[in-house]
Scaffold this active site. Structure first.
Site, PDB file in Angstrom:
ATOM      1  N   ASP A 246       0.857  -1.012   0.032  1.00 49.34           N
ATOM      2  CA  ASP A 246      -0.176   0.310  -0.247  1.00 49.34           C
ATOM      3  C   ASP A 246       0.790   1.253  -0.180  1.00 49.34           C
ATOM      4  O   ASP A 246       0.061   2.362  -0.033  1.00 49.34           O
ATOM      5  CB  ASP A 246      -0.826  -0.030   1.477  1.00 49.34           C
TER       6      ASP A 246
HETATM    7  O1  MRU Z   1      -7.707  -3.123   3.310  1.00 49.55           O
HETATM    8  P1  MRU Z   1      -7.396  -3.648   1.599  1.00 49.55           P
HETATM    9  O2  MRU Z   1      -7.822  -4.609   1.313  1.00 49.55           O
HETATM   10  O3  MRU Z   1      -7.581  -2.382   0.413  1.00 49.55           O
HETATM   11  O4  MRU Z   1      -5.832  -4.040   1.229  1.00 49.55           O
HETATM   12  C1  MRU Z   1      -4.911  -4.449   0.218  1.00 49.55           C
HETATM   13  C2  MRU Z   1      -3.683  -4.458   0.079  1.00 49.55           C
HETATM   14  O5  MRU Z   1      -2.826  -4.659   1.328  1.00 49.55           O
HETATM   15  C3  MRU Z   1      -2.841  -5.080  -1.217  1.00 49.55           C
HETATM   16  O6  MRU Z   1      -2.391  -5.828  -0.508  1.00 49.55           O
HETATM   17  C4  MRU Z   1      -2.395  -3.350  -1.523  1.00 49.55           C
HETATM   18  O7  MRU Z   1      -3.497  -2.823  -1.872  1.00 49.55           O
HETATM   19  C5  MRU Z   1      -1.814  -3.501  -2.665  1.00 49.55           C
HETATM   20  S1  MRU Z   1      -3.490  -4.242  -3.661  1.00 49.55           S
HETATM   21  C6  MRU Z   1      -2.154  -4.415  -5.905  1.00 49.55           C
END
Ligand code: MRU
Length: 352
Positions: A246
């Site tokens: 993220d």
């Molecule tokens: O809480 P989320 O489902 O939005 O978290 C998503 C993640 O942590 C993913 O690993 C990250 O955003 C990469 S998506 C290509």
């Protein structure tokens, strides 16, 4: 067949998202008609994943641009900047939407300086916004190829077995995926033995979304509970751990779905290479260390209820951070990007 989480009709200016709260049982597309609709969908995690959050946010602005009539360039510019700033407030950890906000603020400023006609500036912005979809897919294809080649050159033991966490596939992006893109590329090269995916409590992106993508696309996959990862690495062969991100900061520290850090610690203990796969829009050179990343905390209902049923007693305290930070030193395989694979210390040289 590849799943499509974001559908945009550029002639009509219509945006729909696959409601990820209902998967894997129900495939329902819902229209996003306003920036407010996008904010709600991001906050409630109908759409999620760092790239998808940025793209849905940006396309919701495109939807409004198509319908509105801006009387001046300053009105257009304020609308774009204020909308991005509002969208960023929905979820704080993923940096891609902040990158998109910066990029479109610069594009809009350039248009204000060069173009007199608000309608013409609006059309150019609209085109730039919807091009994010195609850009994301080609970025992910490069990430997939770079990651697969790197893993295969490091690994001489035949076909590979990958462990991944959360959902980083077509559902988290415009298509193809980041960490799941690497897995997809290994599969396309005929070199993937299998992928283990964690269920990813508490929101279950692994069991509800990644497992669904693997099954739908015929990629050999095995689901494990999060608590089985150390045992898996000890008892069964894992060639590499590959996860998404993220926010990756200048020293390589990486925020990703809660549980990523413990996978990196355990992978280090077992001598298994640990990779992050992410586009450059996920790299935040403005922050020097992971301790400065804002970690989103989500409501306790995600932990104490499952599919609408209570699974913990009323009155229990909960702590529900949505992400954790893996120190760069534990990213032993490398950071896989569309520009190549870098060690955390090499990353800073990639700053433009
Ligand atoms: O809480 P989320 O489902 O939005 O978290 C998503 C993640 O942590 C993913 O690993 C990250 O955003 C990469 S998506 C290509």
């Amino acid at each position: 067949m590849s799943l499509q989480s974001i559908v945009f009709d550029k002639e009509e200016g219509k945006l729909s998202i696959l409601n990820q709260l209902l998967l894997p049982d129900v495939s329902l597309y819902e229209e996003i008609n306003t920036v407010q609709d996008a904010w709600d969908a991001i906050k409630n995690m109908k759409t999620r994943g760092a790239p998808a959050i940025a793209i849905v946010g940006a396309l919701s602005i495109a939807v409004e641009l198509k319908k509105r009539n801006f009387l001046s360039l300053s009105e257009l510019s304020s609308f774009v900047n204020e909308s991005f700033s509002y969208l960023q407030s929905a979820r704080p950890t993923a940096v891609n939407i902040t990158e998109a906000a910066k990029r479109f603020s610069e594009i809009t400023q350039g248009l204000v300086e060069r173009i007199k006609d608000p309608k013409k500036a609006c059309d150019i912005l609209y085109k730039n916004l919807y091009e994010m979809l195609q850009e994301d897919i080609s970025t992910n294809t490069s990430i997939g190829r770079n990651g697969a080649e790197h893993i295969l050159t490091q690994y001489s033991g035949g076909d590979v077995t990958i462990l991944t966490h959360c959902n980083t596939g077509s559902l988290a992006c415009a298509g193809y995926g980041t960490a799941l893109g690497v897995i997809r590329s290994l599969q396309e090269k005929g070199r993937l033995k299998q992928v283990y995916c964690t269920e990813t409590r508490p929101y279950n992106q692994g069991s509800r979304l990644t497992a669904y993508e693997l099954v739908t696309e015929g990629i050999p996959g095995t689901l494990i509970c999060d608590s089985m990862a150390a045992c898996l690495m000890k008892e069964r062969h894992v060639s590499a751990v590959v996860v998404g991100a993220d926010r990756v900061v200048a020293n390589g520290d990486t925020a990703n779905k809660i549980g990523t850090y413990q996978l990196a610690v355990v992978a280090r203990y077992h001598g298994i290479p640990f990779y992050i796969a992410a586009p450059f829009t996920t790299i935040d050179f403005s922050i020097s260390s992971g301790s400065e990343i804002v970690i989103e905390e989500r409501k306790k209902e995600e932990m104490i209820c499952f599919a609408g049923k209570r699974i913990a007693p009323e009155g229990i305290n909960c702590w529900n951070p949505a992400f954790d930070v893996t120190p760069g030193e534990l990213i032993t395989g490398g950071i896989i990007t569309e520009r190549g694979v870098f060690t955390p210390t090499e990353l800073i040289n990639q700053k433009k």
